[in-house]
Design a protein around this motif. Structure first.
Motif, PDB file in Angstrom:
ATOM      1  N   VAL A 107       0.845  -1.189   0.000  1.00  0.00           N
ATOM      2  CA  VAL A 107       0.000   0.000   0.000  1.00  0.00           C
ATOM      3  C   VAL A 107       0.882   1.241   0.000  1.00  0.00           C
ATOM      4  CG1 VAL A 107      -1.915  -1.128   1.189  1.00  0.00           C
ATOM      5  CG2 VAL A 107      -0.130  -0.005   2.534  1.00  0.00           C
ATOM      6  N   PRO A 108       0.396   2.339  -0.579  1.00  0.00           N
ATOM      7  CA  PRO A 108       1.157   3.587  -0.511  1.00  0.00           C
ATOM      8  C   PRO A 108       1.084   4.189   0.881  1.00  0.00           C
ATOM      9  CG  PRO A 108      -0.936   3.956  -1.614  1.00  0.00           C
ATOM     10  CD  PRO A 108      -0.835   2.476  -1.380  1.00  0.00           C
ATOM     11  N   VAL A 109       2.044   5.020   1.209  1.00  0.00           N
ATOM     12  CA  VAL A 109       2.020   5.749   2.473  1.00  0.00           C
ATOM     13  C   VAL A 109       0.884   6.770   2.424  1.00  0.00           C
ATOM     14  CG1 VAL A 109       3.342   7.303   3.964  1.00  0.00           C
ATOM     15  CG2 VAL A 109       4.508   5.471   2.716  1.00  0.00           C
ATOM     16  N   GLU A 110       0.201   6.935   3.545  1.00  0.00           N
ATOM     17  CA  GLU A 110      -0.838   7.958   3.592  1.00  0.00           C
ATOM     18  C   GLU A 110      -0.193   9.332   3.503  1.00  0.00           C
ATOM     19  OE1 GLU A 110      -3.477   7.553   6.868  1.00  0.00           O
ATOM     20  OE2 GLU A 110      -4.251   5.623   6.222  1.00  0.00           O
ATOM     21  N   GLY A 111      -0.712  10.141   2.588  1.00  0.00           N
ATOM     22  CA  GLY A 111      -0.175  11.483   2.393  1.00  0.00           C
ATOM     23  C   GLY A 111      -1.292  12.489   2.248  1.00  0.00           C
ATOM     24  N   ASN A 112      -1.220  13.329   1.210  1.00  0.00           N
ATOM     25  CA  ASN A 112      -2.206  14.391   1.012  1.00  0.00           C
ATOM     26  C   ASN A 112      -3.355  13.983   0.101  1.00  0.00           C
ATOM     27  OD1 ASN A 112      -0.690  16.209   2.577  1.00  0.00           O
ATOM     28  ND2 ASN A 112       0.609  16.719   0.820  1.00  0.00           N
ATOM     29  N   GLU A 113      -3.388  12.698  -0.287  1.00  0.00           N
ATOM     30  CA  GLU A 113      -4.377  12.301  -1.284  1.00  0.00           C
ATOM     31  C   GLU A 113      -5.819  12.516  -0.818  1.00  0.00           C
ATOM     32  OE1 GLU A 113      -3.467   8.881   1.290  1.00  0.00           O
ATOM     33  OE2 GLU A 113      -2.207  10.208   0.089  1.00  0.00           O
ATOM     34  N   ALA A 114      -6.126  12.225   0.455  1.00  0.00           N
ATOM     35  CA  ALA A 114      -7.505  12.388   0.934  1.00  0.00           C
ATOM     36  C   ALA A 114      -7.919  13.856   0.914  1.00  0.00           C
ATOM     37  CB  ALA A 114      -7.636  11.805   2.343  1.00  0.00           C
ATOM     38  N   GLN A 115      -7.018  14.730   1.331  1.00  0.00           N
ATOM     39  CA  GLN A 115      -7.317  16.166   1.328  1.00  0.00           C
ATOM     40  C   GLN A 115      -7.516  16.672  -0.100  1.00  0.00           C
ATOM     41  OE1 GLN A 115      -4.248  18.503   3.176  1.00  0.00           O
ATOM     42  NE2 GLN A 115      -5.142  20.445   2.585  1.00  0.00           N
ATOM     43  N   ILE A 116      -6.648  16.234  -1.006  1.00  0.00           N
ATOM     44  CA  ILE A 116      -6.746  16.666  -2.405  1.00  0.00           C
ATOM     45  C   ILE A 116      -8.052  16.182  -3.024  1.00  0.00           C
ATOM     46  CG2 ILE A 116      -5.762  16.337  -4.710  1.00  0.00           C
ATOM     47  CD1 ILE A 116      -2.999  16.333  -3.385  1.00  0.00           C
ATOM     48  N   LEU A 117      -8.386  14.910  -2.800  1.00  0.00           N
ATOM     49  CA  LEU A 117      -9.605  14.349  -3.393  1.00  0.00           C
ATOM     50  C   LEU A 117     -10.856  14.952  -2.767  1.00  0.00           C
ATOM     51  CD1 LEU A 117      -8.649  10.581  -3.773  1.00  0.00           C
ATOM     52  CD2 LEU A 117      -8.929  12.257  -5.597  1.00  0.00           C
ATOM     53  N   SER A 118     -10.825  15.205  -1.455  1.00  0.00           N
ATOM     54  CA  SER A 118     -11.985  15.793  -0.793  1.00  0.00           C
ATOM     55  C   SER A 118     -12.313  17.155  -1.395  1.00  0.00           C
ATOM     56  CB  SER A 118     -11.700  15.927   0.705  1.00  0.00           C
ATOM     57  OG  SER A 118     -12.790  16.546   1.363  1.00  0.00           O
ATOM     58  N   SER A 119     -11.297  17.950  -1.593  1.00  0.00           N
ATOM     59  CA  SER A 119     -11.504  19.264  -2.202  1.00  0.00           C
ATOM     60  C   SER A 119     -11.978  19.137  -3.639  1.00  0.00           C
ATOM     61  CB  SER A 119     -10.194  20.054  -2.140  1.00  0.00           C
ATOM     62  OG  SER A 119     -10.310  21.284  -2.820  1.00  0.00           O
ATOM     63  N   LEU A 120     -11.403  18.167  -4.346  1.00  0.00           N
ATOM     64  CA  LEU A 120     -11.739  17.975  -5.758  1.00  0.00           C
ATOM     65  C   LEU A 120     -13.182  17.521  -5.931  1.00  0.00           C
ATOM     66  CD1 LEU A 120     -10.224  18.055  -8.538  1.00  0.00           C
ATOM     67  CD2 LEU A 120      -9.999  15.592  -8.306  1.00  0.00           C
ATOM     68  N   LEU A 431       6.637  -1.562   2.657  1.00  0.00           N
ATOM     69  CA  LEU A 431       7.112  -0.488   3.524  1.00  0.00           C
ATOM     70  C   LEU A 431       6.088   0.618   3.742  1.00  0.00           C
ATOM     71  CD1 LEU A 431      10.595  -0.140   1.756  1.00  0.00           C
ATOM     72  CD2 LEU A 431      10.023  -1.615   3.703  1.00  0.00           C
ATOM     73  N   GLY A 432       4.906   0.519   3.141  1.00  0.00           N
ATOM     74  CA  GLY A 432       3.970   1.638   3.171  1.00  0.00           C
ATOM     75  C   GLY A 432       3.035   1.689   4.354  1.00  0.00           C
ATOM     76  N   ALA A 433       2.771   0.557   5.013  1.00  0.00           N
ATOM     77  CA  ALA A 433       1.733   0.516   6.040  1.00  0.00           C
ATOM     78  C   ALA A 433       2.068   1.247   7.338  1.00  0.00           C
ATOM     79  CB  ALA A 433       1.365  -0.941   6.336  1.00  0.00           C
ATOM     80  N   PRO A 434       3.289   1.119   7.911  1.00  0.00           N
ATOM     81  CA  PRO A 434       3.573   1.826   9.168  1.00  0.00           C
ATOM     82  C   PRO A 434       3.307   3.325   9.035  1.00  0.00           C
ATOM     83  CG  PRO A 434       5.304   0.235   8.707  1.00  0.00           C
ATOM     84  CD  PRO A 434       4.448   0.295   7.475  1.00  0.00           C
ATOM     85  N   LYS A 435       2.841   3.935  10.134  1.00  0.00           N
ATOM     86  CA  LYS A 435       2.394   5.326  10.050  1.00  0.00           C
ATOM     87  C   LYS A 435       3.533   6.299   9.798  1.00  0.00           C
ATOM     88  CE  LYS A 435       2.502   6.290  15.029  1.00  0.00           C
ATOM     89  NZ  LYS A 435       1.733   6.759  16.190  1.00  0.00           N
ATOM     90  N   ASP A 436       4.753   5.979  10.223  1.00  0.00           N
ATOM     91  CA  ASP A 436       5.878   6.871   9.983  1.00  0.00           C
ATOM     92  C   ASP A 436       7.160   6.055   9.904  1.00  0.00           C
ATOM     93  OD1 ASP A 436       6.657   6.316  12.671  1.00  0.00           O
ATOM     94  OD2 ASP A 436       5.431   7.976  13.395  1.00  0.00           O
ATOM     95  N   THR A 437       8.254   6.730   9.569  1.00  0.00           N
ATOM     96  CA  THR A 437       9.526   6.025   9.381  1.00  0.00           C
ATOM     97  C   THR A 437      10.080   5.504  10.696  1.00  0.00           C
ATOM     98  OG1 THR A 437      10.686   8.159   9.446  1.00  0.00           O
ATOM     99  CG2 THR A 437      10.152   7.265   7.286  1.00  0.00           C
ATOM    100  N   ARG A 438       9.701   6.120  11.803  1.00  0.00           N
ATOM    101  CA  ARG A 438      10.170   5.615  13.088  1.00  0.00           C
ATOM    102  C   ARG A 438       9.578   4.237  13.362  1.00  0.00           C
ATOM    103  NH1 ARG A 438       8.227   5.298  18.177  1.00  0.00           N
ATOM    104  NH2 ARG A 438       9.727   5.334  19.896  1.00  0.00           N
ATOM    105  N   ASP A 439       8.277   4.094  13.167  1.00  0.00           N
ATOM    106  CA  ASP A 439       7.641   2.785  13.343  1.00  0.00           C
ATOM    107  C   ASP A 439       8.244   1.767  12.384  1.00  0.00           C
ATOM    108  OD1 ASP A 439       6.040   3.671  15.342  1.00  0.00           O
ATOM    109  OD2 ASP A 439       4.134   3.337  14.312  1.00  0.00           O
ATOM    110  N   LEU A 440       8.463   2.205  11.142  1.00  0.00           N
ATOM    111  CA  LEU A 440       9.042   1.291  10.154  1.00  0.00           C
ATOM    112  C   LEU A 440      10.427   0.839  10.601  1.00  0.00           C
ATOM    113  CD1 LEU A 440       8.956  -0.056   7.354  1.00  0.00           C
ATOM    114  CD2 LEU A 440       9.951   2.050   6.423  1.00  0.00           C
ATOM    115  N   PHE A 441      11.242   1.750  11.106  1.00  0.00           N
ATOM    116  CA  PHE A 441      12.582   1.413  11.573  1.00  0.00           C
ATOM    117  C   PHE A 441      12.537   0.328  12.643  1.00  0.00           C
ATOM    118  CE2 PHE A 441      15.814   2.054  14.877  1.00  0.00           C
ATOM    119  CZ  PHE A 441      16.967   1.826  14.148  1.00  0.00           C
ATOM    120  N   VAL A 442      11.651   0.493  13.619  1.00  0.00           N
ATOM    121  CA  VAL A 442      11.559  -0.477  14.717  1.00  0.00           C
ATOM    122  C   VAL A 442      11.143  -1.850  14.190  1.00  0.00           C
ATOM    123  CG1 VAL A 442      10.380  -1.036  16.872  1.00  0.00           C
ATOM    124  CG2 VAL A 442      11.113   1.309  16.425  1.00  0.00           C
TER     125      VAL A 442
END
Length: 462
Positions: A107-120, A431-442
């Motif tokens: 899965v892709p990392v969660e980013g700005n897609e929801a905000q962009i699509l909501s506005s669109l 590598l996309g599911a963890p919420k941030d790179t810190r979680d991914l590192f652990v």
């Protein structure tokens, strides 16, 4: 005997009163490791001795030791006992509750897609904009949408004709249509020895036999392709030249020409899956541009926007336009025009390029964490949201997947992508599911620790 010099006399300071007793013992053990009362290499009391000391059954203590081993807190050595492993690093909150963390699903990392699509969507759900999208449309999609999307996919190496490009419900739908156009039940299809798991599902649903082709560092090997064709007489090849799933390998321009030439010599039809081309700022030349009359070319917006945004494209040779239209009519009638309208507006307002850049940045950051945890993994300049982890010779992919699962981490099981019976020498880590790179590192550090041991020790039970 005092703590720190063998610890055969260890006993928990306190057991919580809530929940199963074996889990209370595991929690106490974990706390003592965290507090430094127990150190790496300390030997724990035998099951029977500890059970007697703290008034629990031998079975309860055995179950606690087994759970602690599955969590990576201790290791058992046959005939020697149970020993504390090096102090565990902090786990992500989800893993701390021992809920599985899914590094198997790409899965892709969660980013700005929801905000962009909501506005669109707010823009064109006004009545005057929405009403035209609610009508019947051609099976291949709204023509104006197809023209804009075809232009955006085209570049100096490949020009997409909108009359030969069809909008589908994601790349999975596009691949299914392509196979139904060029095969019949019982046919054989040439694929990489390890291939996209979704394609295996499509082939099974269409009653097709997959013929594995050996791979090298670039993916599909053209010499083995010729051998597999001679042995199977297959007429169709499925391939993913760019960021192949599951191995993340990308073919060089020379290799792409070799595959196109081999297809010409062997009279093969090619189904090219290019859903990850957007990870490159300059997309590698598709095989479709080298063999346009025999290639079915697929792309997807589900991979760059969001998994729930089901929109893909299928570009077909001119001879198949009529049949493709018929199959889309039969399988979906047409794709929801709201999705293609959204893509068109994203292209026109520049937000699509913004999403591409964000995805590339996220993927590079995550892949950097991956290669730091596993230095022997290939360094990719344009990585996707997954990496291929080479395994030490003593580990099989099945063993590693099982050991990771015991730690609460799901990785792609080998059976998902394997076509031949040959054991893969690596495993895909998403590598996309963890919420941030810190979680991914652990999480990746936990996987790295697994490989410092030996399968026989990981799976032994005291």
């Amino acid at each position: 005997m005092s703590l720190g010099d063998g610890v055969l006399g260890w006993r928990p300071r306190q057991l919580t009163s809530e929940g199963p007793r074996y889990l209370a013992l595991v929690t106490a053990l974990e706390q003592d490791i965290a507090d430094g009362r127990l150190s790496e290499g300390d030997r724990l009391p035998p099951h029977r001795d500890l059970a007697r000391e703290i008034s629990l059954s031998v079975g309860t203590v055995s179950k606690a030791y087994q759970e602690a081993e599955q969590r990576g807190m201790v290791s058992s050595r046959v005939g020697q006992g149970t020993f504390v492993r090096r102090r565990m690093q902090e786990r992500p909150q989800s893993a701390a509750r021992y809920e599985p963390v899914n590094l198997a699903l790409n899965v892709p990392v969660e980013g700005n897609e929801a905000q962009i699509l909501s506005s669109l969507f707010a823009e064109f759900t006004r009545e005057n904009d929405l009403r035209p999208l609610l009508r019947y449309h051609p099976h291949g999609g709204v023509l104006q949408h197809r023209e804009t999307i075809a232009t955006s996919i085209s570049d100096s190496s490949l020009t997409i004709d909108p009359t030969r490009m069809f909008l589908c419900n994601g790349a999975q739908h596009a691949l299914d249509i392509a196979l139904r156009l060029v095969t019949k039940p019982g046919d054989s299809v040439l694929v990489d020895a390890f291939t996209y798991s979704g394609f295996k599902a499509i082939a099974a649903a269409n009653h097709l036999r997959l013929v594995p082709v050996e791979m090298d560092a670039e993916g599909l090997d053209p010499d083995f392709l010729k051998q597999a064709h001679q042995q199977s007489n297959a007429r169709v090849l499925y391939c993913m030249p760019t960021l192949h799933s599951p191995t993340a390998r990308t073919m060089s321009p020379k290799r792409r020409r070799q595959i196109a030439e081999a297809a010409e010599d062997l009279d093969l039809t090619i189904v090219e899956d290019d859903v990850y081309g957007f990870f490159f700022s300059e997309r590698p030349v598709p095989i479709a541009s080298l063999a346009p009359t025999r290639t079915f070319y697929t792309t997807s917006y589900s991979k760059c926007i969001a998994p729930g945004f089901r929109l893909g494209t299928l570009t077909v040779p001119a001879a198949y336009v009529g049949q493709t239209d018929l199959l889309l009519h039969a399988s979906a009638w047409y794709v929801a025009p709201m999705l293609s309208e959204a893509v068109v507006r994203l292209i026109q307002n520049g937000k699509m390029d913004e999403l591409f850049r964000e995805r590339r940045k996220q993927a590079k950051e995550r892949y950097g964490v991956f290669t730091n945890a596993f230095p022997n993994a290939e360094k990719l300049q344009s990585p996707p949201f997954y990496g291929w982890l080479p395994l030490p010779s003593e580990w099989t992919a099945d063993q590693f997947a099982a050991a990771a699962r015991a730690q609460g981490i799901l990785v792609t099981p080998p059976v998902a992508s394997a076509v031949s019976e040959r054991e893969p020498k690596g495993i895909r880590i998403c590598l996309g599911a963890p919420k941030d790179t810190r979680d991914l590192f652990v999480l990746l550090q936990s996987l790295s620790e697994i490989l410092t041991g030996h399968p026989a020790n990981v799976f032994s039970v005291a």
